[in-house]
Design an enzyme around this catalytic site. Structure first.
Site, PDB file in Angstrom:
ATOM      1  N   SER A 127      51.960  46.390  35.394  1.00 36.10           N
ATOM      2  CA  SER A 127      52.615  46.299  36.697  1.00 36.10           C
ATOM      3  C   SER A 127      52.733  47.695  37.330  1.00 36.10           C
ATOM      4  CB  SER A 127      53.967  45.604  36.544  1.00 36.10           C
ATOM      5  OG  SER A 127      54.501  45.234  37.789  1.00 36.10           O
ATOM      6  N   ASP A 282      48.574  35.598  38.440  1.00 33.75           N
ATOM      7  CA  ASP A 282      49.485  36.597  38.997  1.00 33.75           C
ATOM      8  C   ASP A 282      49.494  36.504  40.522  1.00 33.75           C
ATOM      9  OD1 ASP A 282      51.047  38.832  39.540  1.00 33.75           O
ATOM     10  OD2 ASP A 282      50.009  40.104  38.105  1.00 33.75           O
ATOM     11  N   HIS A 311      52.677  36.744  36.562  1.00 34.95           N
ATOM     12  CA  HIS A 311      52.776  38.173  36.299  1.00 34.95           C
ATOM     13  C   HIS A 311      53.338  38.456  34.906  1.00 34.95           C
ATOM     14  CE1 HIS A 311      52.883  42.357  37.521  1.00 34.95           C
ATOM     15  NE2 HIS A 311      54.174  42.449  37.237  1.00 34.95           N
TER      16      HIS A 311
END
Length: 336
Positions: A127, A282, A311
């Site tokens: 991320s 995601d 995610h």
């Protein structure tokens, strides 16, 4: 942990930033795992992600996990704004924007001045940590052998920025908001709205369709999941959450004098072997974004994570299948 660890806080002094502002008396909290080799050639840098601190990343470190500390020396630098390193919650005069590039510059000083390291065997990130890994590969192309980008991108997309702008607007609408991401007291109602908005993006539509918000948590209702299981995961002060949103929003490996906004040039300059690992579901960093980046990279592979966890599949501390997939891919990439 039955392997060497060490932690500390690196004092950077007054740190000049990309914006021209200064982060006063900047501090970078860190922890290391394993033993640095005499040749200093076994270093993996593992930056933190949005809202995370180093203890939340330790699931990936161990003899049977992604990074074996008997082989690698892993360093986790806590990103600015996460409550451990310099953040609005602990630093008077924290600037309006601390960029990903600012984090990378501070991490470079940490590695050089504390460990005598000027080259990385790998930089790995999930991320916002993946955005830092991408920045490392672009801003220090000769210093990074491998980069593993898990659920991240080289530039924050407009669709992603819409999500981030919504979260900032929720916090800005709080009665407790004083302006510029500062608050008189913690905005409880706004934080509840913030976490509920976030929950619509973190996991996929299929995840909710399959009822995993109930079956994987034991919650009896959607509200119970949101309030009792999801919301408590956001422990940072609201001002810190806001500051990191600004960092994420501005993420762009080409937003610097080196590349002058030319994303293709920045990607093309990367010398590291890049492994792109988006989650198939995601919503922040879709596979298509990494596929577009792949065309400009010198040496890279795209290995999407098969999962309906959205995610969250990129940080699968408690997801055996996704964790096994990551372990196989990451260990293979490190030894290739």
């Amino acid at each position: 942990m039955d392997f060497p660890t060490e932690s500390g806080v690196f004092e950077l002094g007054d740190l000049p930033l990309q914006s021209g502002a200064v982060l006063p008396e900047a501090k970078l909290a860190w922890k290391s795992y394993g033993t640095l080799s005499p040749a200093r050639d076994n270093v993996i840098l593992y930056p933190t992600s949005y809202g995370a601190q180093h203890p939340g990343l330790e699931w990936a470190i161990g003899p049977e996990s992604l990074f074996d500390p008997a082989r690698w020396f892993i360093v986790i630098p806590n990103m600015f704004g996460n409550g451990r390193s310099s953040s609005p919650s602990n630093t008077e005069g924290y600037p309006d924007l601390v960029t990903t590039a600012d984090n990378v510059a501070a991490q470079g000083r940490l590695l050089a001045e504390v460990f005598g390291v000027d080259r990385l065997a790998c930089v790995y990130g999930f991320s916002m940590g993946a955005q830092q890994a991408y920045h490392w590969a672009a801003l220090a192309p000769g210093a990074v052998e491998r980069a593993i980008i898990v659920c991240g991108s080289a530039r924050t997309s407009p669709h992603n920025q819409v999500f981030l702008a919504a979260l900032m607007a929720i916090l800005e609408a709080a009665p407790e908001h004083l302006g510029d991401g500062r608050f008189s007291t913690e905005p409880r109602a706004a934080r509840r709205a913030f976490t509920r908005c976030y929950a619509g993006w973190a996991m996929s539509q299929a995840w909710y369709r399959e009822g995993l918000h109930l079956s994987s948590t034991g919650a009896q209702t959607l509200d119970a999941f949101l309030d009792d299981h999801w919301g408590p995961g956001f422990q940072l002060a609201a001002a810190d959450l806001y500051a990191q949103l600004r960092t994420w929003y501005a993420g762009d490996i080409s937003a610097n004098p080196l590349y002058d906004g030319d994303l293709a040039a920045a990607l093309g300059a990367i010398q590291a072997r890049v492994l792109l690992m988006p989650s198939e579901t995601d919503l922040y960093f879709p596979v298509a974004d990494n596929a577009l980046e792949l065309a400009s990279l010198q040496e890279a592979e795209l290995q999407p994570i098969p999962s309906i966890w959205g995610h969250v599949a990129g940080a699968p501390a408690n997801l055996p299948e996704e964790r096994a997939f990551l372990r196989t891919a990451v260990r293979g990439w490190l030894e290739a």
